[in-house]
Design an enzyme around this catalytic site. Structure first.
Site, PDB file in Angstrom:
ATOM      1  CG  ASP A 198      -2.425   8.545  71.031  1.00  0.00           C
ATOM      2  OD1 ASP A 198      -3.452   8.577  70.335  1.00  0.00           O
ATOM      3  OD2 ASP A 198      -1.908   9.563  71.536  1.00  0.00           O
TER       4      ASP A 198
ATOM      5  CG  LEU B 122      16.812   9.768 109.855  1.00  0.00           C
ATOM      6  CD1 LEU B 122      17.700   8.637 109.376  1.00  0.00           C
ATOM      7  CD2 LEU B 122      15.338   9.374 109.675  1.00  0.00           C
TER       8      LEU B 122
ATOM      9  CG  HIS C  25      18.197  10.028 101.436  1.00  0.00           C
ATOM     10  ND1 HIS C  25      17.848   9.212 102.485  1.00  0.00           N
ATOM     11  CD2 HIS C  25      18.397   9.197 100.390  1.00  0.00           C
ATOM     12  CE1 HIS C  25      17.852   7.952 102.092  1.00  0.00           C
ATOM     13  NE2 HIS C  25      18.191   7.917 100.821  1.00  0.00           N
TER      14      HIS C  25
ATOM     15  NE  ARG D 161      33.069   9.577  99.502  1.00  0.00           N
ATOM     16  CZ  ARG D 161      33.521  10.653 100.143  1.00  0.00           C
ATOM     17  NH1 ARG D 161      33.286  10.797 101.424  1.00  0.00           N
ATOM     18  NH2 ARG D 161      34.201  11.570  99.504  1.00  0.00           N
TER      19      ARG D 161
ATOM     20  NE  ARG E 224      28.168  17.133 102.932  1.00  0.00           N
ATOM     21  CZ  ARG E 224      26.876  17.355 102.798  1.00  0.00           C
ATOM     22  NH1 ARG E 224      26.441  18.579 102.617  1.00  0.00           N
ATOM     23  NH2 ARG E 224      25.995  16.373 102.849  1.00  0.00           N
TER      24      ARG E 224
ATOM     25  CD  GLU F  10      18.786   8.443 115.120  1.00  0.00           C
ATOM     26  OE1 GLU F  10      19.580   9.134 115.797  1.00  0.00           O
ATOM     27  OE2 GLU F  10      19.053   8.052 113.974  1.00  0.00           O
TER      28      GLU F  10
ATOM     29  CG  ASP G 194      17.336  18.048 108.216  1.00  0.00           C
ATOM     30  OD1 ASP G 194      17.821  17.382 107.294  1.00  0.00           O
ATOM     31  OD2 ASP G 194      17.746  18.014 109.392  1.00  0.00           O
TER      32      ASP G 194
ATOM     33  N   GLY H  34      25.444   9.076 109.453  1.00  0.00           N
ATOM     34  CA  GLY H  34      24.627   9.960 108.600  1.00  0.00           C
ATOM     35  C   GLY H  34      23.266   9.337 108.367  1.00  0.00           C
ATOM     36  N   GLY H  35      22.354  10.193 107.902  1.00  0.00           N
ATOM     37  CA  GLY H  35      20.972   9.765 107.746  1.00  0.00           C
ATOM     38  C   GLY H  35      20.790   8.660 106.724  1.00  0.00           C
TER      39      GLY H  35
HETATM   40  C1  GDG Z   1      20.181  13.206 105.266  1.00  0.00           C
HETATM   41  C2  GDG Z   1      19.202  14.363 105.204  1.00  0.00           C
HETATM   42  C3  GDG Z   1      17.453  12.865 106.131  1.00  0.00           C
HETATM   43  C4  GDG Z   1      24.718  11.733 114.269  1.00  0.00           C
HETATM   44  N1  GDG Z   1      25.767  11.876 115.098  1.00  0.00           N
HETATM   45  C5  GDG Z   1      26.195  10.643 115.414  1.00  0.00           C
HETATM   46  C6  GDG Z   1      25.378   9.732 114.791  1.00  0.00           C
HETATM   47  N2  GDG Z   1      24.478  10.424 114.093  1.00  0.00           N
HETATM   48  C7  GDG Z   1      23.423   9.839 113.260  1.00  0.00           C
HETATM   49  C8  GDG Z   1      22.073  10.099 113.837  1.00  0.00           C
HETATM   50  C9  GDG Z   1      21.199   9.979 112.611  1.00  0.00           C
HETATM   51  C10 GDG Z   1      22.095  10.437 111.496  1.00  0.00           C
HETATM   52  O1  GDG Z   1      23.417  10.437 111.976  1.00  0.00           O
HETATM   53  C11 GDG Z   1      21.785  11.861 111.034  1.00  0.00           C
HETATM   54  O2  GDG Z   1      20.653  11.804 110.234  1.00  0.00           O
HETATM   55  P1  GDG Z   1      19.781  13.066 109.869  1.00  0.00           P
HETATM   56  O3  GDG Z   1      18.538  12.577 109.244  1.00  0.00           O
HETATM   57  O4  GDG Z   1      19.528  13.836 111.086  1.00  0.00           O
HETATM   58  O5  GDG Z   1      20.639  13.989 108.890  1.00  0.00           O
HETATM   59  P2  GDG Z   1      21.613  13.849 107.588  1.00  0.00           P
HETATM   60  O6  GDG Z   1      22.854  13.144 107.879  1.00  0.00           O
HETATM   61  O7  GDG Z   1      21.773  15.241 107.096  1.00  0.00           O
HETATM   62  O8  GDG Z   1      20.775  12.987 106.542  1.00  0.00           O
HETATM   63  C12 GDG Z   1      18.155  14.208 106.271  1.00  0.00           C
HETATM   64  C13 GDG Z   1      18.445  11.749 106.020  1.00  0.00           C
HETATM   65  O9  GDG Z   1      19.418  11.983 105.009  1.00  0.00           O
HETATM   66  C14 GDG Z   1      17.769  10.424 105.733  1.00  0.00           C
HETATM   67  O10 GDG Z   1      17.044  10.475 104.564  1.00  0.00           O
HETATM   68  O11 GDG Z   1      16.681  12.650 107.289  1.00  0.00           O
HETATM   69  O12 GDG Z   1      17.220  15.232 106.179  1.00  0.00           O
HETATM   70  O13 GDG Z   1      19.884  15.610 105.334  1.00  0.00           O
HETATM   71  O14 GDG Z   1      20.830   8.648 112.395  1.00  0.00           O
HETATM   72  O15 GDG Z   1      21.827   9.141 114.803  1.00  0.00           O
HETATM   73  N3  GDG Z   1      25.530   8.396 114.914  1.00  0.00           N
HETATM   74  C15 GDG Z   1      26.558   7.955 115.699  1.00  0.00           C
HETATM   75  N4  GDG Z   1      27.399   8.807 116.302  1.00  0.00           N
HETATM   76  C16 GDG Z   1      27.262  10.142 116.184  1.00  0.00           C
HETATM   77  O16 GDG Z   1      28.059  10.891 116.740  1.00  0.00           O
HETATM   78  N5  GDG Z   1      26.732   6.639 115.861  1.00  0.00           N
END
Ligand code: GDG
Length: 767
Positions: free
Chosen positions: A676, A370, A159, A10, A305, A374, A366, A29-30
């Protein structure tokens, strides 16, 4: 410098249309959190599906932000996204085997969508661009791209976790997925475990050797490396101080009314372990009732989803659980769980991180996570406690968090209690160590590290025949060969002039090769040497009728052309170690079905190419180690080749053979040496500069140039022969024109004396 092309399923935005105005909203999302800053600061394009209708206005709005949409038919897109990506790969890679529902039609759509991406990227990519593909939705894309853009620099980052090969091999199309990734020069993952699992999958399922964390394949070399994603930590630290966040924090502080706050922030995904987390909290409230009035559990769940039944069920389950706990322990105006089912602005998220005394990051699996980073980055005053699942990738970096197993509900409840009661000193000690780690590596460094590594590899893994100016060096080689008076050609056999066969005895030379060698044997002034690891009998049987020199067992034996007998090049070797080494190899033979021993005069080779790949590899490593250690004081050398462990006399090797050969044959004004594998590297290191040393196939080499396959070498040799006969033809007809100038001859002769000399040589035929 080319551009960076980011590719994800996406695009990182959602388009909102109100009246005439179209605006972009960044998605949550991450992946977006990691790549957003890269796109903001680079001369990049981002290619992905827009996730909705497209028209000219929308397309133009996207293009203004360097975003390129991949249009996808709706049903294909659904099967690709919900069917295979999130209905099979996501659950399987997160160890939810029973939730993975494989439907071949979904996989067909997956393939189709990956191909649509390849086509759009091929239309936009220019030479010199770097293409960086992201995540499990696009695992076939690297090889599809490699087909369309053979010279492109292609990276892939996963990821999510890469599961144990025992889980991965459940997937009916597992091999296809592994093949799909091989087109990348570099595959990045978050942790060492994932890279190990991926390597094992290549070994066990595709039978590929994984050497130095890289897989060699027909078209190049694919490296696997670990790059733990970081966050823009300075941004979180700063954001927390902004007036807007401070205002929101005050408002929340009033609302929680002196209660301690435990925070959960997740996309509402079953991998995040929200129901078990809530249950652990419930157990805490049962076992330690004093917390009932003192704690507020705040769960922010971002919709994700939501079209998929599994996710709808999860939402119901979470909401039921929350009302259950609130019903059980709440009072009007004082509920133990506060639930937000929506995405909030970044400032709100930051305020929640500052508000929380404890953050619970307790996924069942996971890739990284992130949110944990954070939270840590936001706690500039070093207060707060992070409770972290051992099954999150981030756990391997954040050792000072309180670690839990999310399935151990009572254990998690106890850890939560410990977190709530932790004294400020311990909080500070842990949090400052965590902060130090999170601040030291941010998202920019992550992408830099990945891209730098990618550019260091892609140069090497692209073969010389397809990079730079392929015709340039080959034409030069032909000219030099055509003009040489005393040329020498040294050729390895297996893997160089012919491909590998499962049985060594099945790799007989074909007629074309024999005809080619025969032609070479008739060239005046030319010496041709076949320098192989094979034994004397085989070489004599296959090539004995040709008028060329044969060297067997890596040069231990020499049979000069026209002669019947073999000579031991050096006869004073101590062979007394052979029986003892053979005994060790026999013990490995017994415990490794499919392996076999090849007995040579100068040494022994234990082959395992027909054994179960993983077992063979492990036993091979162990045998090599065993022999090196146990025979350290004996004059033998242990070499680990491709599916073989060899022990032969120290000092014997193709480098030594090459030097001996030159000594016997005298000075040469042109040398071509092709091989080789690792044994040929000895020879490549021994040759003088100016020699045409040619590596066949992928892998790091000391050779001067590279060709991809035995077929390419054969073509090169055939063309060299043609060039030489044209040259001779021309010198016969143009009798008035002199041969190579004195200066040229002097330069050519310098080749075997160790001076490079200018590479170009003039030829009569080309004048
Ligand atoms: C995939 C992998 C891997 C969440 N709620 C809000 C919001 N967030 C942001 C968080 C964070 C991100 O979304 C979530 O990242 P995660 O890493 O926790 O998880 P996934 O989305 O599953 O990501 C994961 C990642 O890819 C990177 O490689 O770490 O393991 O599953 O940044 O802050 N942001 C805002 N409002 C929200 O309500 N603005």
């Amino acid at each position: 410098m080319g551009r960076l092309i980011l590719v994800s399923n996406r695009l990182p935005v959602t388009l909102r249309r109100s009246g005439d105005e179209t605006t972009l909203v960044r998605s949550v999302g991450g992946l977006v959190a990691g790549l957003g800053p890269v796109h903001d600061s680079e001369d990049s394009l981002w290619i992905g599906s827009p996730g909705g209708e497209m028209d000219d206005i929308r397309r133009k709005t996207l293009e203004k932000h360097r975003l390129i949409p991949v249009p996808l038919p709706r049903e294909k897109a659904r099967r690709h996204y919900e069917g295979f990506s999130n209905g099979v790969l996501w659950p399987l890679f997160h160890y939810f085997l029973e939730s993975a529902n494989f439907d071949p039609q979904d996989f067909e759509a997956y393939r189709f969508v990956n191909q649509c991406f390849a086509d759009v990227i091929a239309n936009h990519a220019k030479p010199g661009d770097t293409i960086w593909v992201h995540d499990y939705h696009l695992m076939l894309l690297p090889s599809m791209l490699r087909q369309q853009l053979p010279n492109a620099r292609i990276g892939f980052f996963l990821h999510i976790p890469f599961p144990s090969s025992e889980v991965f091999r459940v997937l009916p199309v597992a091999e296809t997925i592994l093949e799909g990734l091989l087109g990348a020069d570099l595959i990045g993952v978050h942790t060492y475990d994932y890279s190990r699992h991926l390597g094992t999958a290549y070994r066990r399922m595709l039978g590929r050797e994984v050497d130095d964390d890289a897989i060699s394949w027909e078209g190049g070399r694919c490296h696997i490396r670990v790059f733990p994603l970081g966050i823009n930590a300075a941004h979180y630290a700063e954001l927390g101080q902004s007036p807007e966040v401070q205002r929101r924090l005050r408002s929340w502080t009033r609302r929680v009314a002196h209660r301690r706050v435990v925070l959960g922030v997740d996309r509402l995904d079953y991998s995040k372990g929200i129901p078990l987390r809530l249950e652990a909290y419930r157990r805490l409230l049962i076992s330690e009732p004093q917390w009932r009035k003192q704690v507020l559990f705040l769960q922010l769940a971002v919709p994700t989803r939501s079209g998929m039944p599994q996710y709808r069920r999860l939402r119901q389950q979470v909401e039921q659980k929350i009302s259950h706990i609130n019903g059980e322990f709440g009072d009007p105006g004082r509920m133990p769980v506060h639930y937000l089912y929506r995405s909030v602005p970044e400032q709100e998220l930051s305020a929640l991180y500052l508000l929380a005394d404890v953050a619970m990051v307790t996924p069942l699996r996971d890739g990284m996570n992130l949110v944990a980073k954070e939270y840590v980055a936001s706690r500039t005053d070093n207060t707060g406690v992070l409770v972290l699942s051992e099954f999150a990738g981030v756990a391997s970096e954040l050792g000072e968090a309180l670690s839990i197993n999310p399935w151990d509900l009572d254990g998690t409840a106890r850890t939560l209690s410990r977190a709530l009661s932790m004294d400020p000193e311990e909080q500070k000690e842990r949090m400052s160590a965590l902060r130090h780690r999170v601040l030291s590596k941010d998202a920019r460094q992550w992408s830099r590290a990945f891209l730098d590594t990618l550019s260091s590899f892609s140069g090497r893994s692209v073969s010389a025949s397809t990079s730079g100016s392929p015709r340039g060096w080959q034409a030069r080689l032909h000219r030099e060969f055509a003009a040489a008076r005393r040329p020498l050609i040294v050729l390895d056999y297996d893997g160089t002039l012919t491909g590998f066969a499962a049985e060594p005895g099945h790799a007989q030379p074909d007629t074309d090769l024999l005809v080619l060698l025969q032609k070479f044997s008739k060239v005046r002034g030319l010496e041709v040497v076949l320098l192989s690891g094979r034994d004397r009998d085989t070489l004599a049987q296959w090539f004995g009728h040709l008028n060329i020199h044969l060297m067997a067992e890596h040069g231990f034996f020499l049979r000069m052309r026209g002669k019947e007998e073999w000579n031991e090049i050096a006869s004073d070797f101590d062979h007394s170690w052979l029986p003892a080494v053979e005994e060790v190899m026999i013990s490995y033979l017994a415990r490794t079905p499919g392996s076999f021993i090849e007995r040579k005069h100068s040494g022994l080779a234990w082959h395992y190419r027909k054994a179960e790949p993983e077992l063979g590899r492990r036993q091979g490593l162990e045998l090599a180690h065993h022999l090196t250690e146990s025979f350290a004081n004996r004059p033998l050398r242990v070499l680990k080749g491709s599916c073989v462990v060899e022990a032969h006399h120290q000092g014997i090797g193709k480098g030594w053979a090459y030097r001996t050969l030159l000594h016997r044959l005298g000075k040469r004004d042109f040398v071509l040496a092709a091989g080789d594998d690792r044994t040929d590297e000895d020879m490549f290191r021994a040759v003088e500069s100016g020699v045409w040393s040619i590596k066949i196939g992928a892998g790091v080499t000391a050779a001067r140039v590279r060709l991809e396959s035995p077929e390419e070498l054969r073509t090169l040799l055939a063309l060299a022969l043609e060039a030489r006969s044209r040259n001779q033809e021309a010198s016969r007809t143009l009798t008035a024109v002199p041969g190579p100038s004195k200066a040229d001859r002097a330069k050519s002769a310098a080749v075997t004396r160790g001076s490079a000399g200018p590479r170009r040589s003039r030829t009569l035929g080309k004048r």
